[in-house]
Scaffold this motif. Structure first.
Motif, PDB file in Angstrom:
ATOM      1  N   VAL A  29     -70.587 118.634  65.318  1.00 36.62           N
ATOM      2  CA  VAL A  29     -71.731 119.178  64.574  1.00 36.62           C
ATOM      3  C   VAL A  29     -72.964 119.295  65.472  1.00 36.62           C
ATOM      4  O   VAL A  29     -73.714 120.277  65.405  1.00 36.62           O
ATOM      5  CB  VAL A  29     -72.034 118.282  63.336  1.00 36.62           C
ATOM      6  N   LEU A  30     -73.134 118.332  66.358  1.00 36.16           N
ATOM      7  CA  LEU A  30     -74.311 118.346  67.264  1.00 36.16           C
ATOM      8  C   LEU A  30     -73.989 119.017  68.614  1.00 36.16           C
ATOM      9  O   LEU A  30     -74.761 118.907  69.571  1.00 36.16           O
ATOM     10  CB  LEU A  30     -74.792 116.915  67.519  1.00 36.16           C
ATOM     11  N   GLY A  31     -72.890 119.690  68.695  1.00 41.71           N
ATOM     12  CA  GLY A  31     -72.487 120.295  69.984  1.00 41.71           C
ATOM     13  C   GLY A  31     -73.479 121.352  70.469  1.00 41.71           C
ATOM     14  O   GLY A  31     -73.871 121.380  71.641  1.00 41.71           O
ATOM     15  N   TYR A  32     -73.913 122.220  69.564  1.00 40.21           N
ATOM     16  CA  TYR A  32     -74.834 123.294  69.995  1.00 40.21           C
ATOM     17  C   TYR A  32     -76.178 122.729  70.426  1.00 40.21           C
ATOM     18  O   TYR A  32     -76.666 123.060  71.522  1.00 40.21           O
ATOM     19  CB  TYR A  32     -74.994 124.298  68.866  1.00 40.21           C
ATOM     20  N   PRO A  33     -76.830 121.866  69.594  1.00 38.51           N
ATOM     21  CA  PRO A  33     -78.112 121.313  70.055  1.00 38.51           C
ATOM     22  C   PRO A  33     -77.967 120.548  71.371  1.00 38.51           C
ATOM     23  O   PRO A  33     -78.850 120.604  72.229  1.00 38.51           O
ATOM     24  CB  PRO A  33     -78.519 120.387  68.911  1.00 38.51           C
ATOM     25  N   PHE A  34     -76.840 119.818  71.517  1.00 32.89           N
ATOM     26  CA  PHE A  34     -76.636 119.064  72.751  1.00 32.89           C
ATOM     27  C   PHE A  34     -76.562 120.001  73.960  1.00 32.89           C
ATOM     28  O   PHE A  34     -77.159 119.728  75.011  1.00 32.89           O
ATOM     29  CB  PHE A  34     -75.336 118.259  72.629  1.00 32.89           C
TER      30      PHE A  34
END
Length: 369
Positions: free
Chosen positions: A342-347
């Protein structure tokens, strides 16, 4: 552009092939006589048709003076002349060979003098050198010219217009020739002075062709110095031996005047040579300065180019970091856990920003940006 000329004083044929006058074959005697005159008491007495006639006239009237002028005679003509007037074979050999330095040699009662004349040619800005040989005997003067200079016709006219001077005999004629040769140096000195001024202007204007002109002018000045420098000692020798050979006080005064002019010319020529050496040094210095300035400009341009390359390289590295991260996450593999996080893009976005900022700070600290 100046070119160094010595053609007028150079014999076209190799003189050594018949240096022994006794080896010359008998030929019809047709001397190249410009003027052949016999003088008595300062006035022209006769115009003999040949040198043999002049010699016979001298024998009949020993108190007279024969003045004979020849222009570019052949070797066999000089041999015939030596036979008529009993000229020494060593003097004859020098007259045949030519290309002698100014000198005076005495053979018995005959004085042999070599003089180097010079003319400045305004149209081509060149110095043309000539050579004249003078045989001075007890009652004759023989001049042998191998070039246009000096103008001995004007010397003869001057002497014929002054019977009192001509009455003093062969030594007076020799003085008049010396005076004409030395006076002929004045236009050459003026011409060389003008050339030097032009060269100085060329040097400080940065004309690249000036080095060649300095080199050519140096050759002419050196040749001119060879023609003028021995004259001072030569004339001093005439003055020192004046009493021994019966030269009166008036003629000695004239010779001292010619010596003064010769000294002046010699000093000017020596100064010209020194000035040319100084000009060469100055020109070399200016050329070196110009080369150093050009090298400095090239170095500065190279440094500026290096700075630009560093900036371009730094920005290329900064932009390459997010491209690398995006490329990794853009690969089409089924088993990539990050793509289902879920946090892959922001990361990924934060990671690209951190890498870019870090690289920017590193390059900025090293003055690449």
């Amino acid at each position: 552009m100046r070119s160094f000329r010595r053609g007028e004083a150079t014999r076209q044929e190799a003189p050594e092939h018949e240096m022994d006058p006794r080896a010359v074959e008998e030929q019809p005697y047709r001397p190249t006589v410009i003027d052949n005159a016999v003088y008595q008491d300062g006035h022209r007495l006769d115009n003999p048709g040949s040198l043999a006639d002049a010699f016979e006239r001298l024998k009949k009237t020993p108190e007279s003076l024969a003045w004979i002028g020849l222009y570019r005679p052949k070797e066999w003509e000089l041999v015939k002349l030596a036979e008529e007037f009993e000229l020494h074979e060593l003097a004859l050999e020098d007259a045949i060979v030519g290309s002698q330095r100014p000198k005076a040699d005495r053979y018995g009662d005959t004085l042999f003098v070599v003089l180097r004349a010079a003319r400045y040619l305004d149209d081509v800005e060149e110095v043309a050198f000539g050579e004249v040989h003078v045989f001075v005997g007890p009652n004759f003067v023989i001049t042998v010219r191998h070039a246009e200079a000096p103008d001995l016709h004007s010397v003869r006219k001057r002497m014929e217009s002054d019977p009192d001077l001509l009455r003093q005999g062969p030594q007076a004629v020799l003085y008049a020739i010396l005076d004409a040769v030395v006076d002929g140096y004045a236009p050459v000195v003026a011409g060389l002075q003008k050339d030097l001024e032009e060269i100085e202007a060329q040097v400080f204007s940065g004309d690249p062709s000036v080095s060649r002109r300095v080199y050519e002018l140096s050759g002419e000045v050196i040749e001119f110095q060879r023609a003028t420098a021995p004259l001072v000692r030569l004339i001093d020798g005439f003055i020192a031996g004046a009493a021994k050979y019966g030269v009166n006080d008036e003629l000695q005064s004239y010779l001292r005047d010619v010596a003064d002019h010769a000294i002046t010319v010699s000093e000017r020529v020596a100064a010209f040579r020194q000035m040319l050496q100084d000009i060469l040094v100055i020109n070399s210095t200016l050329v070196t300065q110009a080369q150093n300035a050009e090298m400095a400009k090239m170095t500065e341009a190279s440094i500026q180019q290096g700075e630009e390359v560093k900036k371009i390289s730094a920005w290329a590295a900064i932009l390459f970091a997010p491209t690398l991260v995006g490329t990794i996450y853009g690969m089409n593999f089924d088993h990539m856990p990050e793509t289902h996080w879920v946090l892959g893009y922001p990361f990924a976005v934060v990671l690209m920003g951190v890498v870019c900022v870090t690289l920017y700070l590193v390059f900025k600290r090293r003055d690449w940006l």
